[in-house]
Design an enzyme around this catalytic site. Structure first.
Site, PDB file in Angstrom:
ATOM      1  N   LEU A 125       0.825  -1.210   0.000  1.00 26.47           N
ATOM      2  CA  LEU A 125       0.000   0.000   0.000  1.00 26.47           C
ATOM      3  C   LEU A 125       0.862   1.264   0.000  1.00 26.47           C
ATOM      4  O   LEU A 125       0.631   2.184  -0.772  1.00 26.47           O
ATOM      5  CB  LEU A 125      -0.920  -0.008   1.221  1.00 26.47           C
ATOM      6  CG  LEU A 125      -1.855   1.189   1.415  1.00 26.47           C
ATOM      7  CD1 LEU A 125      -2.878   1.269   0.276  1.00 26.47           C
ATOM      8  CD2 LEU A 125      -2.586   1.090   2.764  1.00 26.47           C
ATOM      9  N   THR A 126       1.882   1.307   0.851  1.00 21.97           N
ATOM     10  CA  THR A 126       2.683   2.508   1.061  1.00 21.97           C
ATOM     11  C   THR A 126       3.579   2.834  -0.135  1.00 21.97           C
ATOM     12  O   THR A 126       4.138   1.949  -0.771  1.00 21.97           O
ATOM     13  CB  THR A 126       3.553   2.337   2.316  1.00 21.97           C
ATOM     14  OG1 THR A 126       2.705   2.079   3.426  1.00 21.97           O
ATOM     15  CG2 THR A 126       4.372   3.583   2.593  1.00 21.97           C
ATOM     16  N   PHE A 156       8.722   0.281   1.777  1.00 25.03           N
ATOM     17  CA  PHE A 156       8.502  -0.164   3.151  1.00 25.03           C
ATOM     18  C   PHE A 156       7.577  -1.388   3.191  1.00 25.03           C
ATOM     19  O   PHE A 156       6.746  -1.515   4.093  1.00 25.03           O
ATOM     20  CB  PHE A 156       7.905   0.946   4.023  1.00 25.03           C
ATOM     21  CG  PHE A 156       8.773   2.176   4.157  1.00 25.03           C
ATOM     22  CD1 PHE A 156      10.108   2.176   3.807  1.00 25.03           C
ATOM     23  CD2 PHE A 156       8.226   3.343   4.665  1.00 25.03           C
ATOM     24  CE1 PHE A 156      10.905   3.315   3.946  1.00 25.03           C
ATOM     25  CE2 PHE A 156       9.012   4.485   4.815  1.00 25.03           C
ATOM     26  CZ  PHE A 156      10.355   4.474   4.456  1.00 25.03           C
ATOM     27  N   ARG A 243      -3.935  -4.084  12.790  1.00 22.68           N
ATOM     28  CA  ARG A 243      -3.576  -3.305  13.977  1.00 22.68           C
ATOM     29  C   ARG A 243      -3.720  -4.125  15.254  1.00 22.68           C
ATOM     30  O   ARG A 243      -3.003  -3.883  16.236  1.00 22.68           O
ATOM     31  CB  ARG A 243      -4.435  -2.039  14.029  1.00 22.68           C
ATOM     32  CG  ARG A 243      -3.969  -1.010  13.011  1.00 22.68           C
ATOM     33  CD  ARG A 243      -4.981   0.071  12.714  1.00 22.68           C
ATOM     34  NE  ARG A 243      -4.458   0.950  11.652  1.00 22.68           N
ATOM     35  CZ  ARG A 243      -5.191   1.779  10.933  1.00 22.68           C
ATOM     36  NH1 ARG A 243      -6.505   1.872  11.158  1.00 22.68           N
ATOM     37  NH2 ARG A 243      -4.636   2.526   9.993  1.00 22.68           N
ATOM     38  N   ARG A 268      21.389  -8.002  39.884  1.00 18.66           N
ATOM     39  CA  ARG A 268      22.388  -6.938  39.933  1.00 18.66           C
ATOM     40  C   ARG A 268      22.425  -6.302  41.321  1.00 18.66           C
ATOM     41  O   ARG A 268      21.403  -5.795  41.824  1.00 18.66           O
ATOM     42  CB  ARG A 268      22.048  -5.877  38.881  1.00 18.66           C
ATOM     43  CG  ARG A 268      22.965  -4.665  38.874  1.00 18.66           C
ATOM     44  CD  ARG A 268      24.364  -4.987  38.416  1.00 18.66           C
ATOM     45  NE  ARG A 268      25.111  -3.770  38.107  1.00 18.66           N
ATOM     46  CZ  ARG A 268      26.419  -3.744  37.882  1.00 18.66           C
ATOM     47  NH1 ARG A 268      27.118  -4.871  37.908  1.00 18.66           N
ATOM     48  NH2 ARG A 268      27.010  -2.600  37.595  1.00 18.66           N
ATOM     49  N   GLY A 340      24.265   0.931  31.945  1.00 15.76           N
ATOM     50  CA  GLY A 340      25.125   0.870  30.769  1.00 15.76           C
ATOM     51  C   GLY A 340      25.036  -0.452  30.030  1.00 15.76           C
ATOM     52  O   GLY A 340      25.181  -0.493  28.790  1.00 15.76           O
ATOM     53  N   GLU A 363       1.427   0.250   9.869  1.00 22.57           N
ATOM     54  CA  GLU A 363      -0.029   0.017   9.872  1.00 22.57           C
ATOM     55  C   GLU A 363      -0.782   1.166  10.534  1.00 22.57           C
ATOM     56  O   GLU A 363      -1.783   0.980  11.219  1.00 22.57           O
ATOM     57  CB  GLU A 363      -0.354  -1.340  10.504  1.00 22.57           C
ATOM     58  CG  GLU A 363       0.298  -2.480   9.719  1.00 22.57           C
ATOM     59  CD  GLU A 363      -0.229  -3.847  10.047  1.00 22.57           C
ATOM     60  OE1 GLU A 363      -1.411  -3.950  10.429  1.00 22.57           O
ATOM     61  OE2 GLU A 363       0.534  -4.813   9.907  1.00 22.57           O
TER      62      GLU A 363
END
Length: 379
Positions: A125-126, A156, A243, A268, A340, A363
């Site tokens: 479509l795009t 795309f 969607r 951690r 980090g 979409e």
């Protein structure tokens, strides 16, 4: 409204979960790094019936309901968002479009092999100048006897470089604007149809996203999907279904990022105690879990509306809007909790962070979803 999974839906969830964790998750980082579609796993998913999961059994599909589809996409997305979107496009946009709008001959010729996973589909479509503004498309289809001559470019396009069958949208009457758009089933290998450049993306790198080029491509009139001028309706109808799949993908990405962050926060140690003992981290985890659950319930609600045969456009947009923005937010928090290390590719949250963003874009962007929701509210 009962949101508890049935025994059959729970079996689907477990089956896909086990497959995703055993086959998909172990190669997800490699798939992302190499930017290659995991074709071996695609074949395995075809054997499991996932590529035609929602197609009626009479056309060799799985006949699964909308909730089963949602839980399948979520489980795949937790392992690898690239793999999940392959399945979502095949089911919701391509197979769903042909089953709903195709002739019996088209279903026999195109839908059966797609449902069996013998063929790969794409939804084109795009265009470079026509994303949210579909009416701006420049691709044309001109009737010539028992064929149409198609010229234009699409970009795309998910699965575009691999697709055997493409649902293509083109202008047959520019003067009619959206009522002048028609849809066509275009087969790979036809003269004048070629694949252009493969896109180099920020995320979902294991999903093939390519340009499609049509240069006097001749397509039989028998391959027109629906009537002339019905293309816009077909596209919008299928995007509503799509969607829901993207919302489920977003929920899966968010869940994966949350689980990684929760695990890391328990392991951690800083300042003499695990991160999860710090209130700042606890509140992040609480908000992450709450938003994910809300996104999941919105997604289930949209799926239930579709399943019941009720209008679901507004609900699908609500689910996609909230779930996609949740995925981006949760992935961001997951990276933050990792500090980090979260910025390093050896940790999955880095990939989750990049993969999440596309759910706000394809979409229909978040801005388009808000437009659809408001139309539903105002009637």
């Amino acid at each position: 409204m009962d949101l508890k999974l049935t025994e059959e839906q729970e079996m689907m969830r477990k089956m896909v979960h086990d497959f995703a964790q055993k086959e998909v998750a172990p190669v997800a980082a490699e798939v992302d790094q190499k930017g290659e579609v995991p074709l071996a796993n695609i074949k395995k998913m075809a054997q499991l019936g996932l590529l035609g999961l929602t197609v009626s059994e009479q056309y060799d599909g799985g006949g699964a309901d909308a909730i089963s589809y949602v839980v399948a996409i979520e489980e795949l997305s937790k392992a690898c968002a690239s793999t999940a979107i392959f399945v979502a496009v095949q089911n919701s946009l391509v197979c769903g479009g042909i089953e709903k709008f195709g002739t019996e001959e088209q279903k026999e010729k195109f839908l059966r092999p797609l449902a069996r996973g013998e063929k790969i589909g794409a939804f084109a479509l795009t265009e470079p100048g026509a994303g949210s503004d579909v009416v701006a498309m420049l691709t044309t289809a001109v009737r010539d006897g028992d064929s149409y001559i198609i010229n234009g470019r699409k970009h795309f396009i998910t699965n575009g470089g691999l697709a055997d069958i493409v649902i293509l949208f083109a202008m047959t009457d520019k003067a009619q604007r959206h009522r002048g758009i028609s849809a066509f089933l275009v087969e790979k290998g036809g003269r004048g149809f070629s694949v252009g450049k493969k896109e180099n993306k920020m995320g979902i790198c294991g999903s093939n996203t390519s340009e499609l080029v049509f240069d006097d491509a001749r397509v039989p009139a028998a391959n027109r999907l629906g009537e002339e001028g019905q293309g816009f309706k077909i596209a919008m109808t299928m995007l509503d279904s799509g969607r829901i799949g993207v919302a489920a993908q977003a929920v899966g990405i968010a869940q994966a990022a949350y689980e990684a962050a929760l695990k890391y926060s328990k392991e951690r140690v800083q300042f003499g105690q695990p991160l999860c003992q710090f209130q700042a981290i606890q509140w992040m985890l609480a908000d992450m879990a709450t938003r994910i659950e809300a996104a999941r319930l919105l997604t289930y609600n949209a799926a239930l509306k579709k399943q019941a045969g009720e209008p679901f456009s507004k609900e699908a947009s609500m689910a996609k809007l909230f779930a996609s923005e949740t995925a981006v937010w949760v992935a961001d928090r997951a990276v933050q909790i990792h500090g980090g290390y979260g910025y390093m590719k050896e940790y999955s949250v880095e990939r989750n962070y990049r993969d999440a963003k596309i759910t706000e874009l394809y979409e229909g962007t978040s801005e388009v979803q808000r437009m659809v929701i408001v139309r539903g509210i105002l009637g």
